[in-house]
Design a protein around this motif. Structure first.
Motif, PDB file in Angstrom:
ATOM      1  N   ILE A   1       0.854  -1.182   0.000  1.00 29.57           N
ATOM      2  CA  ILE A   1       0.000   0.000   0.000  1.00 29.57           C
ATOM      3  C   ILE A   1       0.895   1.237   0.000  1.00 29.57           C
ATOM      4  O   ILE A   1       1.664   1.459   0.931  1.00 29.57           O
ATOM      5  CB  ILE A   1      -0.941   0.011   1.216  1.00 29.57           C
ATOM      6  CG1 ILE A   1      -1.858  -1.211   1.181  1.00 29.57           C
ATOM      7  CG2 ILE A   1      -1.754   1.309   1.267  1.00 29.57           C
ATOM      8  CD1 ILE A   1      -2.645  -1.446   2.454  1.00 29.57           C
ATOM      9  N   VAL A   2       0.809   2.011  -1.078  1.00 32.46           N
ATOM     10  CA  VAL A   2       1.598   3.237  -1.221  1.00 32.46           C
ATOM     11  C   VAL A   2       0.922   4.384  -0.482  1.00 32.46           C
ATOM     12  O   VAL A   2       1.575   5.211   0.136  1.00 32.46           O
ATOM     13  CB  VAL A   2       1.783   3.593  -2.717  1.00 32.46           C
ATOM     14  CG1 VAL A   2       2.507   4.906  -2.897  1.00 32.46           C
ATOM     15  CG2 VAL A   2       2.499   2.470  -3.458  1.00 32.46           C
ATOM     16  N   ASP A   3      -0.407   4.434  -0.563  1.00 32.46           N
ATOM     17  CA  ASP A   3      -1.165   5.485   0.087  1.00 32.46           C
ATOM     18  C   ASP A   3      -2.604   5.018   0.277  1.00 32.46           C
ATOM     19  O   ASP A   3      -3.027   4.047  -0.347  1.00 32.46           O
ATOM     20  CB  ASP A   3      -1.136   6.769  -0.747  1.00 32.46           C
ATOM     21  CG  ASP A   3      -0.889   8.006   0.105  1.00 32.46           C
ATOM     22  OD1 ASP A   3      -1.295   7.996   1.293  1.00 32.46           O
ATOM     23  OD2 ASP A   3      -0.301   8.978  -0.402  1.00 32.46           O
ATOM     24  N   ARG A   4      -3.350   5.717   1.131  1.00 32.88           N
ATOM     25  CA  ARG A   4      -4.734   5.329   1.433  1.00 32.88           C
ATOM     26  C   ARG A   4      -5.549   6.593   1.694  1.00 32.88           C
ATOM     27  O   ARG A   4      -5.102   7.490   2.412  1.00 32.88           O
ATOM     28  CB  ARG A   4      -4.749   4.435   2.666  1.00 32.88           C
ATOM     29  CG  ARG A   4      -6.087   3.871   3.036  1.00 32.88           C
ATOM     30  CD  ARG A   4      -5.916   2.932   4.241  1.00 32.88           C
ATOM     31  NE  ARG A   4      -7.034   2.046   4.392  1.00 32.88           N
ATOM     32  CZ  ARG A   4      -8.150   2.351   5.033  1.00 32.88           C
ATOM     33  NH1 ARG A   4      -8.295   3.535   5.581  1.00 32.88           N
ATOM     34  NH2 ARG A   4      -9.124   1.473   5.129  1.00 32.88           N
ATOM     35  N   TYR A   5      -6.747   6.644   1.119  1.00 36.67           N
ATOM     36  CA  TYR A   5      -7.648   7.795   1.265  1.00 36.67           C
ATOM     37  C   TYR A   5      -9.028   7.267   1.590  1.00 36.67           C
ATOM     38  O   TYR A   5      -9.397   6.190   1.125  1.00 36.67           O
ATOM     39  CB  TYR A   5      -7.676   8.615  -0.024  1.00 36.67           C
ATOM     40  CG  TYR A   5      -6.302   9.131  -0.399  1.00 36.67           C
ATOM     41  CD1 TYR A   5      -5.894  10.394  -0.001  1.00 36.67           C
ATOM     42  CD2 TYR A   5      -5.415   8.335  -1.110  1.00 36.67           C
ATOM     43  CE1 TYR A   5      -4.631  10.863  -0.320  1.00 36.67           C
ATOM     44  CE2 TYR A   5      -4.147   8.800  -1.433  1.00 36.67           C
ATOM     45  CZ  TYR A   5      -3.758  10.059  -1.027  1.00 36.67           C
ATOM     46  OH  TYR A   5      -2.504  10.513  -1.331  1.00 36.67           O
ATOM     47  N   SER A   6      -9.810   8.038   2.348  1.00 37.23           N
ATOM     48  CA  SER A   6     -11.131   7.529   2.730  1.00 37.23           C
ATOM     49  C   SER A   6     -12.169   8.635   2.790  1.00 37.23           C
ATOM     50  O   SER A   6     -11.848   9.824   2.855  1.00 37.23           O
ATOM     51  CB  SER A   6     -11.049   6.807   4.071  1.00 37.23           C
ATOM     52  OG  SER A   6     -10.686   7.703   5.094  1.00 37.23           O
ATOM     53  N   PHE A   7     -13.427   8.204   2.772  1.00 36.92           N
ATOM     54  CA  PHE A   7     -14.559   9.099   2.966  1.00 36.92           C
ATOM     55  C   PHE A   7     -15.668   8.312   3.642  1.00 36.92           C
ATOM     56  O   PHE A   7     -15.704   7.084   3.603  1.00 36.92           O
ATOM     57  CB  PHE A   7     -15.044   9.718   1.639  1.00 36.92           C
ATOM     58  CG  PHE A   7     -15.643   8.741   0.668  1.00 36.92           C
ATOM     59  CD1 PHE A   7     -17.006   8.466   0.674  1.00 36.92           C
ATOM     60  CD2 PHE A   7     -14.839   8.099  -0.266  1.00 36.92           C
ATOM     61  CE1 PHE A   7     -17.553   7.573  -0.241  1.00 36.92           C
ATOM     62  CE2 PHE A   7     -15.375   7.208  -1.176  1.00 36.92           C
ATOM     63  CZ  PHE A   7     -16.735   6.941  -1.168  1.00 36.92           C
TER      64      PHE A   7
END
Length: 136
Positions: free
Chosen positions: A124-130
């Protein structure tokens, strides 16, 4: 004592160079956001991290990423709902700067915490959420 200090300084410089060059070689996410659409390879807005359920409608949410220094690799957008994988969309990266996006249709009943992981080589290079919230 002086030689020990010099060795320690050289060691830290070498570690810094090695870690920095490895991170640079692996690439990075320069920009990422959730949007209501992508036009001419750019998101048209930033819908933030809370989206309200709209009854009688299917909402499409786009996840846009501007990837750097990943040419020749494959990157995946992994969509998750409350930690469970819902979709994985692969992209072949063709340049040092590569913009890609994926989307998900959200319907009533799909409320919860959504996340998109940017995955390269299984990492996992990056993670974004909503949060997709039903206020009724």
């Amino acid at each position: 004592m002086r030689h020990s200090f010099q060795r320690a300084c050289v060691y830290f410089v070498l570690v810094f160079i090695a870690v920095g060059s490895k991170a640079w070689a692996e690439g990075y996410v320069a920009r990422a956001q959730f949007s209501s659409d992508v036009v001419e390879r750019e998101p048209i807005d930033d819908i933030g991290n809370v989206i309200k359920v709209e009854y009688g409608e299917i909402q499409r949410v786009y996840f846009f990423t501007d990837l750097r220094d990943m040419k020749g690799n494959q990157v995946i957008h992994r969509w998750l709902l409350d930690g469970d994988v819902q979709a994985e969309i692969p992209f072949d990266i063709g340049g040092d700067r590569w913009r890609v996006w994926s989307s998900k249709k959200l319907m009533p009943g799909f409320d919860g915490t959504w996340a998109v992981e940017v995955v390269k080589d299984g990492n996992i290079v990056d993670r974004y959420s909503f949060d997709y919230v039903d206020e009724y």
